[in-house]
Design a protein around this motif. Structure first.
Motif, PDB file in Angstrom:
ATOM      1  N   ILE A 117     -46.254  -8.879 -17.684  1.00 58.73           N
ATOM      2  CA  ILE A 117     -46.190  -8.716 -16.162  1.00 58.73           C
ATOM      3  C   ILE A 117     -44.808  -7.757 -15.742  1.00 58.73           C
ATOM      4  N   ASP A 118     -45.417  -6.857 -14.776  1.00 61.21           N
ATOM      5  CA  ASP A 118     -44.191  -6.049 -14.166  1.00 61.21           C
ATOM      6  C   ASP A 118     -43.375  -6.892 -13.223  1.00 61.21           C
ATOM      7  N   VAL A 119     -41.975  -6.738 -13.324  1.00 60.18           N
ATOM      8  CA  VAL A 119     -41.254  -7.589 -12.273  1.00 60.18           C
ATOM      9  C   VAL A 119     -40.332  -6.657 -11.745  1.00 60.18           C
ATOM     10  N   LEU A 120     -39.893  -7.169 -10.331  1.00 62.96           N
ATOM     11  CA  LEU A 120     -38.880  -6.478  -9.472  1.00 62.96           C
ATOM     12  C   LEU A 120     -37.797  -7.516  -9.407  1.00 62.96           C
ATOM     13  N   ILE A 121     -36.703  -7.394  -9.312  1.00 59.73           N
ATOM     14  CA  ILE A 121     -35.426  -8.139  -8.995  1.00 59.73           C
ATOM     15  C   ILE A 121     -35.218  -8.047  -7.328  1.00 59.73           C
ATOM     16  N   GLU A 122     -35.502  -9.138  -6.596  1.00 62.02           N
ATOM     17  CA  GLU A 122     -35.336  -9.232  -5.285  1.00 62.02           C
ATOM     18  C   GLU A 122     -33.743  -9.362  -4.849  1.00 62.02           C
ATOM     19  N   VAL A 123     -33.252  -8.272  -4.117  1.00 63.64           N
ATOM     20  CA  VAL A 123     -31.867  -8.400  -4.013  1.00 63.64           C
ATOM     21  C   VAL A 123     -31.674  -8.705  -2.479  1.00 63.64           C
ATOM     22  N   ASN A 124     -30.722  -9.562  -2.207  1.00 69.10           N
ATOM     23  CA  ASN A 124     -30.263 -10.023  -1.074  1.00 69.10           C
ATOM     24  C   ASN A 124     -29.379  -9.098  -0.339  1.00 69.10           C
ATOM     25  N   ILE A 125     -30.058  -8.154   0.129  1.00 65.15           N
ATOM     26  CA  ILE A 125     -29.186  -6.639   0.295  1.00 65.15           C
ATOM     27  C   ILE A 125     -28.246  -6.886   1.498  1.00 65.15           C
ATOM     28  N   ALA A 126     -28.359  -7.960   2.691  1.00 69.25           N
ATOM     29  CA  ALA A 126     -27.506  -7.913   3.648  1.00 69.25           C
ATOM     30  C   ALA A 126     -26.616  -9.357   3.443  1.00 69.25           C
ATOM     31  N   ARG A 144     -30.142  -7.201 -17.078  1.00 67.92           N
ATOM     32  CA  ARG A 144     -29.843  -7.114 -18.504  1.00 67.92           C
ATOM     33  C   ARG A 144     -30.504  -8.460 -19.236  1.00 67.92           C
ATOM     34  N   GLY A 145     -30.494  -9.420 -18.532  1.00 64.72           N
ATOM     35  CA  GLY A 145     -30.746 -10.788 -18.991  1.00 64.72           C
ATOM     36  C   GLY A 145     -32.508 -10.730 -19.115  1.00 64.72           C
ATOM     37  N   ILE A 146     -33.137  -9.996 -18.222  1.00 66.41           N
ATOM     38  CA  ILE A 146     -34.652  -9.885 -18.136  1.00 66.41           C
ATOM     39  C   ILE A 146     -35.237  -9.181 -19.266  1.00 66.41           C
ATOM     40  N   THR A 147     -34.357  -8.057 -19.322  1.00 67.37           N
ATOM     41  CA  THR A 147     -34.953  -7.111 -20.579  1.00 67.37           C
ATOM     42  C   THR A 147     -35.040  -7.959 -21.820  1.00 67.37           C
ATOM     43  N   GLN A 148     -34.652  -8.980 -22.250  1.00 65.52           N
ATOM     44  CA  GLN A 148     -34.887  -9.611 -23.422  1.00 65.52           C
ATOM     45  C   GLN A 148     -36.226 -10.425 -23.432  1.00 65.52           C
ATOM     46  N   PHE A 149     -36.925 -10.372 -22.273  1.00 66.15           N
ATOM     47  CA  PHE A 149     -38.342 -11.253 -22.267  1.00 66.15           C
ATOM     48  C   PHE A 149     -39.277 -10.308 -22.537  1.00 66.15           C
ATOM     49  N   LYS A 150     -39.975 -10.469 -23.648  1.00 60.08           N
ATOM     50  CA  LYS A 150     -41.037  -9.686 -24.136  1.00 60.08           C
ATOM     51  C   LYS A 150     -42.269  -9.548 -23.351  1.00 60.08           C
ATOM     52  N   ASN A 151     -42.561 -10.592 -22.450  1.00 63.62           N
ATOM     53  CA  ASN A 151     -43.592 -10.352 -21.793  1.00 63.62           C
ATOM     54  C   ASN A 151     -43.244  -9.895 -20.337  1.00 63.62           C
ATOM     55  N   LEU A 152     -42.221  -9.698 -19.850  1.00 60.68           N
ATOM     56  CA  LEU A 152     -41.723  -9.031 -18.424  1.00 60.68           C
ATOM     57  C   LEU A 152     -41.290  -7.698 -18.878  1.00 60.68           C
ATOM     58  N   ALA A 153     -41.617  -6.664 -17.758  1.00 58.48           N
ATOM     59  CA  ALA A 153     -41.364  -5.230 -17.792  1.00 58.48           C
ATOM     60  C   ALA A 153     -40.521  -4.922 -16.560  1.00 58.48           C
ATOM     61  N   LEU A 154     -39.350  -4.901 -16.687  1.00 58.47           N
ATOM     62  CA  LEU A 154     -38.458  -4.684 -15.238  1.00 58.47           C
ATOM     63  C   LEU A 154     -38.610  -3.318 -14.797  1.00 58.47           C
ATOM     64  N   LYS A 155     -38.981  -3.249 -13.693  1.00 61.90           N
ATOM     65  CA  LYS A 155     -39.395  -2.038 -13.055  1.00 61.90           C
ATOM     66  C   LYS A 155     -38.542  -1.237 -11.864  1.00 61.90           C
ATOM     67  N   GLY A 156     -37.887  -2.274 -11.334  1.00 61.54           N
ATOM     68  CA  GLY A 156     -36.949  -2.096 -10.132  1.00 61.54           C
ATOM     69  C   GLY A 156     -36.670  -3.031  -9.342  1.00 61.54           C
ATOM     70  N   ILE A 157     -36.240  -3.138  -7.881  1.00 56.64           N
ATOM     71  CA  ILE A 157     -35.770  -3.880  -7.168  1.00 56.64           C
ATOM     72  C   ILE A 157     -36.674  -3.634  -5.907  1.00 56.64           C
ATOM     73  N   MET A 158     -36.490  -4.885  -5.308  1.00 52.54           N
ATOM     74  CA  MET A 158     -37.336  -5.285  -3.873  1.00 52.54           C
ATOM     75  C   MET A 158     -36.368  -5.776  -2.943  1.00 52.54           C
ATOM     76  N   ILE A 159     -36.409  -5.195  -1.719  1.00 49.08           N
ATOM     77  CA  ILE A 159     -35.502  -5.680  -0.516  1.00 49.08           C
ATOM     78  C   ILE A 159     -36.153  -6.277   0.630  1.00 49.08           C
TER      79      ILE A 159
END
Ligand SMILES: *Cc1c(COP(=O)(O)O)cnc(C)c1O
Length: 226
Positions: A117-126, A144-159
């Motif tokens: 699963i592709d994942v993005l980290i949601e950032v509370n930008i304000a 860094r924590g997310i990169t340890q999960f083999k079924n997740l592909a960290l792609k970027g961020i969402m705001i």
């Protein structure tokens, strides 16, 4: 042409214009059609107009629509707040979860995944107390924590900036998001390259594209008011 088809055609023209302004092309921008609260029949109309990526906010609603539309080749993005106990519903259905904001949620999703699963980290930008998402200062550690999960592909961020009807009000937040991601990449703070920046909705997606969005999430401008 029905109105959803017309809306999509117009939207694609606006995306192409905004992309050209920032020296890119429409092909550089992924359009997520946010279909929350709208019936499966309207998603089918948008699909017939060529749209393939749809966004849903609620696990149960995603599950029902995915079942009704199982004959279509849809890529679902989950864009709502993901509760840990809903990971088992969302994991098999979502091509991308845009709203990871804790290691616990990431672990739950990884544990229930049936594909990568592709994942993005949601950032509370304000730094709004009413919104989910991690603080800017927690982003690298979670990444860094997310990169340890083999079924997740960290792609970027969402705001999602504070709502303001004036699209220019979103611009500083969009710019900050782009700068944060660039800095993480320069310092290799996460351990993988982040390339996706999900930002911009119906009222401000052009500004988001000008500021570097690679994914925009548009509901109202396609499906009408909710
Ligand atoms: C509803 C929603 C959108 C789409 O908003 P519109 O203003 O209808 O384009 C985008 N992102 C998220 C996270 C949403 O919940």
């Amino acid at each position: 042409m029905n109105s959803i088809t017309q809306n999509i055609v117009q939207l694609r023209e606006r995306i192409a214009r905004a992309a050209a302004t920032s020296g890119r092309t429409a092909g550089d921008i992924t359009l997520v059609a946010v279909s929350k609260t709208k019936p499966a029949s309207l998603i089918r109309e948008a699909y017939n107009a060529g749209q393939r990526i749809f966004g849903e906010n609620y696990a149960q609603e995603l599950s029902e629509k995915a079942r009704e539309l199982a004959d279509l080749d849809i890529a679902w993005h989950f864009v709502g707040h993901l509760q840990r106990n809903k990971a088992k519903v969302v994991a098999p259905l979502a091509a991308c979860v845009e709203t990871i904001d804790s290691l616990e949620t990431a672990a739950a999703l990884d544990g229930k995944a049936t594909h990568v699963i592709d994942v993005l980290i949601e950032v509370n930008i304000a730094g709004e107390t009413s919104k989910s998402g991690v603080g800017i200062d927690e982003l690298a550690t979670l990444g860094r924590g997310i990169t340890q999960f083999k079924n997740l592909a960290l792609k970027g961020i969402m705001i999602m900036p504070p709502f303001d009807p004036n699209p220019e009000a979103s611009r500083p937040y969009f710019r900050t998001a782009r700068e944060i991601m660039a800095r993480l990449n320069e310092r290799n703070d996460v351990g993988c390259v982040l390339s996706e920046l999900s930002m911009g909705m119906s009222h401000d997606f052009e500004v988001a594209i000008e500021e570097g969005a690679t994914i925009i999430r548009v509901g109202t401008a396609i499906f009408g008011e909710r």
